[in-house]
Each structure stands twice: as C-alpha cells, then as structure tokens.
Enzyme design. Structure first.
Site, PDB file in Angstrom:
ATOM      1  N   ASP A   1      42.928  39.196  -6.861  1.00 28.50           N
ATOM      2  CA  ASP A   1      43.910  38.958  -5.948  1.00 28.50           C
ATOM      3  C   ASP A   1      44.447  37.715  -6.672  1.00 28.50           C
ATOM      4  OD1 ASP A   1      46.148  37.726  -4.470  1.00 28.50           O
ATOM      5  OD2 ASP A   1      45.674  39.200  -2.626  1.00 28.50           O
TER       6      ASP A   1
ATOM      7  N   ARG B   1      42.677  36.210  -8.059  1.00 30.73           N
ATOM      8  CA  ARG B   1      41.187  36.296  -9.184  1.00 30.73           C
ATOM      9  C   ARG B   1      40.525  34.480  -9.236  1.00 30.73           C
ATOM     10  NH1 ARG B   1      43.606  37.943 -14.342  1.00 30.73           N
ATOM     11  NH2 ARG B   1      43.320  39.757 -13.945  1.00 30.73           N
TER      12      ARG B   1
END
Lengths: 175, 175
Positions: free
Chosen positions: A98, A100
C-alpha cells in the site's frame, strides 16, 4: 467507495502464481519471512509451492498506549534467527503493498543481517504514490496483481464468509 | 485411506465458531500465539473475530541436517516478547491436535513466563491416543471439531484449489 473483494480461492491462485514466477525467475529462497499478520496467509500458501520454512515478523503502527504511530516498529522480530540470515536468500511476503512503508522497514531490517539476497512478494500492489521505497538492494519484486488504489476486503477479514463470497461473485474485481 | 478435505470456507466457519466459544467461555485473551506454519491461517482468521494481536512461534521435528527428530524444538520463539507474556492471557492456536506433542511443548514453554492463563484452540482434534498431554494449568481447550483419526487435507496445501474444492464437495467430511 468501490472495494475489491477477493475470495480465498482468488488468493490461493494468486499465491500460486507468485510462486510460479519466483521459480521462473531463478530465485531459490532458503527461507520465507512473513510480515504478520497480513502476510501469514499468503506466506503459508506460497510455502506449499516453494516448500521452504517460514519465519514470522510483526510490525505495528501503534504504541504501547494504543496511540497511532507514524512509522512502523517491531512487535516481534527474529532475534534468535537473525544469526541464521547471513548468506541466506530471503523471500519477504506481505498481503498488500500500500504505502510501502512496512515493506521498506522490513527490508532494511533484514538487510542489516547480511543475507545473500532479499526478494519481495505481495499479493497485491496498489498503484499510487508510495511513501516508502524498496531499497535498491532488492532486485526482485513479485506482485501477484497490480490494482488501482481501492479498499481491499480480504476473505480472512469477512464477518460472514458466505456473504463475502456472494458479494465477491456479484462484483468481481476488474483491473 | 479416507481423507478429510476442508475448504477455506469450512475453515473460516470453524475459526469463527472457535472465536464465538472463546467469547462465550468468558476468556478474554490479550494475545494470540500462532504455532507456525499450520497455525498461521486459523490464528489470522480468529484474530478477525477476537481483535487481538498475534505473535508467531515456530517448532520443527527435523534437525539442522533435515533429519527427523522425535521431539519438537524451537525454530522461532518469542524471546523479545516473552517479557511481555507475564500476567497475560494467551490463546495458543494451531490447526490440528494430532499427537499433542507440539501443543504440550508450546504450552510448557509459554508457562515458563508466568502468563495469567494459557488456553488452547485448534481447528481439529483427532480422536486417538495422544503421545503428549495438555498440562493441567490449561483450563480451557477449544476444538473447532473433533474428528476420527484420518488424514486431513487443508485447503492451503492444495496444488489446485478448484480440484481440492471439487473433491471436498464430492466427499464432504462426516463426523
């Protein structure tokens, strides 16, 4: 807001596809590291196809007082196993990439222990601006599917699995 | 040999049923401990219904040379988290209670850290003579289903999930 609903069967097929691509890439992990708790289910399925042991790590975005934190921190780490990571090829697994930040944090922590290689696998990578970055040391990144930035409902979060499956069938995710 | 084949949907319903029974018993765990890798998927689903964090432990029955061992030993343990176990209520989760040796080992290890209570939950308890014993300190044991001593095929071990589901539908497990 439109949502993506995946069935367990979707997830199983995606995990198998990731394992196939890991094998096709020539990467042979010695160990799978699952980021808990979202990575537990994909890691366990990937293990079926790669046949490697799993170590689990836990990171959280809340502090001891249940207050949200901006950066992840360790809830569980693999202290006793870290000595064993040196020289090993690691496949780090989570359910979704998402923002990261979790992946960046976990990759950086793993890299401190001199593995031979760290590769990353996620079921789903959301197309969006990422707050985190995958360190350059990571040469292989496997995303089962790359999807638009919508809310994902995983089957393991379903209150009622039959309702979930019916909703997933009525409105299958389209890339 | 007749086999039990469970679908992911079966497993999800059984995990929910376990969570309902944990709640009805009055036991409120502070933390879920998943025995890897079989306990990862049931623990993650139970977490949906109990809303508690998961720590993972790994035990194995093979040594550094991949030779089988008679007794389990730690592959991963929760050293850094153990300090946090004192005074806590723990729900230990695995997929199946077969010989009971893994459960006994894990319960005994957890008890060393003075938790307030350790309860055990498994998806399936096989009716058979057990080599291990659940320590008397464990007052609550939740088995999703008690089944005869047959080979179990879990969905996460399926090479092809559609074949698995078709076989499970053709030959549903009967207690």
């Amino acid at each position: 807001m439109e949502k993506y609903r995946f069935t367990y069967q979707d997830i199983h097929r995606t995990a198998r596809d990731i394992a196939d691509r890991v094998k096709a890439s020539g990467f042979e992990p010695d160990i799978i590291v699952a980021i808990g708790s979202g990575g537990f289910i994909p890691a366990r399925i990937i293990r079926t196809f790669l046949g490697k042991p799993i170590l689990a790590v836990g990171v959280a975005y809340y502090d001891a007082n249940d207050k949200p934190t901006d950066l992840p921190h360790k809830v569980q780490w693999i202290e006793e196993a870290e000595k064993k990571l040196a020289g090993k090829r690691i496949l780090l697994v989570d359910e979704v990439d998402d923002s990261r930040t979790t992946l960046e944090y976990c990759v950086r922590e793993l890299l401190r222990h001199d593995p031979a290689e760290v590769a990353v696998a996620v079921l789903h990578d959301k197309k969006k601006d990422k707050r985190g970055a995958i360190p350059a040391e990571v040469k292989r990144y496997f995303a089962g599917r790359t999807i638009p930035d919508k809310w994902i409902v995983y089957p393991w979060d379903a209150e009622d699995i039959d309702d979930h499956d019916a909703m997933a069938a009525d409105n299958p995710p389209i890339d």
